[in-house]
Design a protein around this motif. Structure first.
Motif, mmCIF file in Angstrom:
data_model
loop_
_atom_site.group_PDB
_atom_site.id
_atom_site.type_symbol
_atom_site.label_atom_id
_atom_site.label_comp_id
_atom_site.label_asym_id
_atom_site.label_seq_id
_atom_site.Cartn_x
_atom_site.Cartn_y
_atom_site.Cartn_z
ATOM 1 N N ARG A 140 -73.605 -17.096 -93.835
ATOM 2 C CA ARG A 140 -73.437 -16.017 -94.597
ATOM 3 C C ARG A 140 -72.042 -15.935 -95.267
ATOM 4 N NH1 ARG A 140 -76.861 -13.034 -91.040
ATOM 5 N NH2 ARG A 140 -74.979 -12.132 -90.024
ATOM 6 N N GLY A 141 -71.119 -16.907 -94.954
ATOM 7 C CA GLY A 141 -70.038 -17.234 -95.621
ATOM 8 C C GLY A 141 -68.845 -17.482 -94.405
ATOM 9 N N PRO A 142 -67.544 -17.309 -94.624
ATOM 10 C CA PRO A 142 -66.555 -17.433 -93.816
ATOM 11 C C PRO A 142 -66.914 -16.467 -92.585
ATOM 12 C CG PRO A 142 -65.687 -17.399 -95.874
ATOM 13 C CD PRO A 142 -66.936 -16.835 -96.029
ATOM 14 N N VAL A 143 -66.509 -17.158 -91.435
ATOM 15 C CA VAL A 143 -66.748 -16.221 -90.092
ATOM 16 C C VAL A 143 -65.768 -15.379 -89.903
ATOM 17 C CG1 VAL A 143 -66.687 -16.499 -87.555
ATOM 18 C CG2 VAL A 143 -68.087 -18.101 -88.698
ATOM 19 N N LEU A 144 -64.543 -15.536 -90.456
ATOM 20 C CA LEU A 144 -63.278 -14.818 -90.160
ATOM 21 C C LEU A 144 -63.609 -13.422 -91.183
ATOM 22 C CD1 LEU A 144 -60.601 -13.952 -89.008
ATOM 23 C CD2 LEU A 144 -59.472 -15.487 -90.802
ATOM 24 N N LEU A 145 -63.951 -13.781 -92.259
ATOM 25 C CA LEU A 145 -64.124 -12.530 -93.149
ATOM 26 C C LEU A 145 -65.252 -11.596 -92.688
ATOM 27 C CD1 LEU A 145 -63.645 -14.173 -96.919
ATOM 28 C CD2 LEU A 145 -62.139 -12.873 -95.487
ATOM 29 N N GLN A 146 -66.136 -12.257 -92.052
ATOM 30 C CA GLN A 146 -67.392 -11.373 -91.575
ATOM 31 C C GLN A 146 -66.727 -10.580 -90.331
ATOM 32 O OE1 GLN A 146 -71.235 -13.310 -90.924
ATOM 33 N NE2 GLN A 146 -70.389 -15.139 -91.853
ATOM 34 N N PHE A 147 -66.078 -11.408 -89.458
ATOM 35 C CA PHE A 147 -65.496 -10.119 -88.409
ATOM 36 C C PHE A 147 -64.541 -9.317 -89.078
ATOM 37 C CE2 PHE A 147 -66.321 -13.232 -84.946
ATOM 38 C CZ PHE A 147 -66.355 -12.497 -84.212
ATOM 39 N N VAL A 148 -63.888 -9.396 -90.179
ATOM 40 C CA VAL A 148 -62.929 -8.667 -90.683
ATOM 41 C C VAL A 148 -63.780 -7.323 -91.345
ATOM 42 C CG1 VAL A 148 -61.381 -8.055 -92.729
ATOM 43 C CG2 VAL A 148 -60.973 -10.022 -91.360
ATOM 44 N N TRP A 149 -64.978 -7.512 -92.027
ATOM 45 C CA TRP A 149 -65.852 -6.780 -92.644
ATOM 46 C C TRP A 149 -66.449 -5.837 -91.508
ATOM 47 C CZ3 TRP A 149 -67.125 -3.439 -95.937
ATOM 48 C CH2 TRP A 149 -68.672 -3.178 -96.151
ATOM 49 N N LEU A 150 -67.101 -6.504 -90.524
ATOM 50 C CA LEU A 150 -67.661 -5.793 -89.323
ATOM 51 C C LEU A 150 -66.545 -5.073 -88.451
ATOM 52 C CD1 LEU A 150 -70.069 -8.431 -88.088
ATOM 53 C CD2 LEU A 150 -70.620 -6.566 -89.411
ATOM 54 N N GLY A 151 -65.533 -5.609 -88.290
ATOM 55 C CA GLY A 151 -64.443 -4.871 -87.633
ATOM 56 C C GLY A 151 -63.938 -3.571 -88.195
ATOM 57 N N ALA A 152 -63.874 -3.560 -89.582
ATOM 58 C CA ALA A 152 -63.429 -2.620 -90.663
ATOM 59 C C ALA A 152 -64.427 -1.344 -90.177
ATOM 60 C CB ALA A 152 -63.372 -2.945 -91.903
ATOM 61 N N ILE A 153 -65.809 -1.769 -90.249
ATOM 62 C CA ILE A 153 -66.833 -0.985 -90.250
ATOM 63 C C ILE A 153 -66.721 -0.063 -88.787
ATOM 64 C CG2 ILE A 153 -69.309 -0.323 -90.058
ATOM 65 C CD1 ILE A 153 -69.392 -2.629 -92.327
ATOM 66 N N LEU A 154 -66.585 -0.957 -87.733
ATOM 67 C CA LEU A 154 -66.567 -0.354 -86.608
ATOM 68 C C LEU A 154 -65.200 0.489 -86.200
ATOM 69 C CD1 LEU A 154 -66.832 -2.592 -83.190
ATOM 70 C CD2 LEU A 154 -64.893 -1.223 -83.472
ATOM 71 N N ALA A 156 -63.733 2.322 -88.617
ATOM 72 C CA ALA A 156 -64.086 3.444 -89.427
ATOM 73 C C ALA A 156 -64.881 4.432 -88.842
ATOM 74 C CB ALA A 156 -64.351 3.176 -90.745
ATOM 75 N N VAL A 157 -65.939 3.837 -88.365
ATOM 76 C CA VAL A 157 -67.282 4.597 -87.468
ATOM 77 C C VAL A 157 -66.638 5.418 -86.304
ATOM 78 C CG1 VAL A 157 -69.321 4.601 -86.524
ATOM 79 C CG2 VAL A 157 -69.070 3.622 -88.837
ATOM 80 N N GLY A 158 -65.767 4.555 -85.815
ATOM 81 C CA GLY A 158 -65.194 5.002 -84.130
ATOM 82 C C GLY A 158 -64.155 6.287 -84.829
ATOM 83 N N PHE A 159 -63.343 6.161 -85.762
ATOM 84 C CA PHE A 159 -62.510 6.934 -86.066
ATOM 85 C C PHE A 159 -63.269 8.515 -86.587
ATOM 86 C CE2 PHE A 159 -59.624 9.395 -89.034
ATOM 87 C CZ PHE A 159 -58.447 9.830 -87.935
ATOM 88 N N ALA A 160 -64.343 8.278 -87.291
ATOM 89 C CA ALA A 160 -65.043 9.460 -87.722
ATOM 90 C C ALA A 160 -65.665 10.246 -86.674
ATOM 91 C CB ALA A 160 -66.019 9.004 -88.589
ATOM 92 N N PHE A 161 -66.164 9.613 -85.664
ATOM 93 C CA PHE A 161 -66.739 10.220 -84.526
ATOM 94 C C PHE A 161 -65.396 10.806 -83.782
ATOM 95 C CE2 PHE A 161 -70.673 8.029 -85.285
ATOM 96 C CZ PHE A 161 -71.618 8.963 -84.821
ATOM 97 N N ASP A 162 -64.417 10.168 -83.469
ATOM 98 C CA ASP A 162 -63.338 10.779 -82.853
ATOM 99 C C ASP A 162 -62.799 11.911 -83.499
ATOM 100 O OD1 ASP A 162 -63.726 8.758 -80.751
ATOM 101 O OD2 ASP A 162 -61.969 7.452 -81.720
ATOM 102 N N ALA A 163 -63.024 12.002 -84.786
ATOM 103 C CA ALA A 163 -62.074 13.240 -85.423
ATOM 104 C C ALA A 163 -63.078 14.360 -85.316
ATOM 105 C CB ALA A 163 -62.044 12.727 -86.915
ATOM 106 N N ILE A 164 -64.436 14.093 -85.238
ATOM 107 C CA ILE A 164 -65.602 15.053 -85.104
ATOM 108 C C ILE A 164 -65.180 15.925 -83.804
ATOM 109 C CG2 ILE A 164 -67.881 15.734 -84.861
ATOM 110 C CD1 ILE A 164 -68.384 13.534 -87.073
ATOM 111 N N TYR A 165 -65.100 14.835 -82.733
ATOM 112 C CA TYR A 165 -65.152 15.326 -81.238
ATOM 113 C C TYR A 165 -63.612 16.138 -81.087
ATOM 114 C CZ TYR A 165 -68.388 11.866 -80.076
ATOM 115 O OH TYR A 165 -69.746 11.280 -80.059
ATOM 116 N N ALA A 166 -62.384 15.646 -81.783
ATOM 117 C CA ALA A 166 -61.360 16.178 -81.937
ATOM 118 C C ALA A 166 -61.368 17.752 -82.369
ATOM 119 C CB ALA A 166 -60.194 15.586 -82.617
ATOM 120 N N VAL A 167 -62.036 17.886 -83.392
ATOM 121 C CA VAL A 167 -62.241 19.111 -84.084
ATOM 122 C C VAL A 167 -62.989 20.162 -83.162
ATOM 123 C CG1 VAL A 167 -63.169 20.642 -86.228
ATOM 124 C CG2 VAL A 167 -61.685 18.377 -86.535
#
Length: 201
Positions: A140-154, A156-167
């Motif tokens: 599916r392409g360069p492995v490093l870029l896939q790690f960056v893309w998947l990591g960015a989602i990980l 972002a989703v984690g921060f969204a949940f943490d923000a909800i828990y904080a509020v």
């Protein structure tokens, strides 16, 4: 990544962040005892640490720790010692934001707590090292870029949940006025419990 595989990846992340864990406990305790602002700053520290774990797992550090359990134990005991130090430090200080110190200093301490608490948890690194490669494929392409893309989602989703828990934690704490005398014990207690969990794991 096709839509089906992405949906599976996203659903798995949501399931992980819905389960109670050290990061959720830290954010909730901080929100309940020190307010939503400090909990959000702590969440930013956790988010940066998650990004670093993604990067380190991409470099193969997670596999190295799995192959050499002594390294895992060093990080684990170091993390537990840091959490106990935080518990002692918080007990000595006022749980409210010190107006004489200023918001910047308080924010820096909250950010550092979130960063180091997650960074010194070897389970978080092992999770990235075991979870992310399942969704990476060389065709599916360069492995490093896939790690960056998947990591960015990980992250972002984690921060969204943490923000909800904080509020939610901050709002609930304001409503439960009767618990206010015990709020100063909440955060250090969580640190001690997390340290015990880390040592026993």
């Amino acid at each position: 990544m096709d839509a089906t595989l992405f949906s599976l990846y996203f659903s798995a992340l949501v399931a992980v962040y819905l389960l109670p864990g050290p990061d959720m406990a830290l954010v909730v305790a901080t929100g309940a005892s020190r307010g939503v602002r400090m909990a959000l700053v702590t969440s930013l520290g956790i988010a940066l640490s998650r990004g670093m774990h993604v990067f380190m797992s991409g470099l193969g550090l997670a596999a190295l720790m799995a192959a050499h359990p002594v390294l895992l134990d060093v990080v684990r005991w170091g993390g537990a010692a840091y959490l106990l130090f935080l518990a002692w430090q918080v007990l000595r200080a006022d749980m409210r934001v010190d107006t004489t110190q200023g918001a910047e200093g308080s924010a820096a301490s909250g950010f550092t707590r979130g960063l180091l608490t997650n960074l010194l948890n070897p389970k978080a690194l092992m999770f990235c090292g075991l979870f992310l490669p399942q969704f990476v494929a060389p065709e599916r392409g360069p492995v490093l870029l896939q790690f960056v893309w998947l990591g960015a989602i990980l992250v972002a989703v984690g921060f969204a949940f943490d923000a909800i828990y904080a509020v939610l934690a901050a709002r609930l704490s304001r409503r439960v006025r009767s618990a206010s005398p015990f709020r100063k014990w909440l955060l250090p207690t969580v640190f001690v419990l997390l340290a015990g969990r880390l040592v026993a794991s």
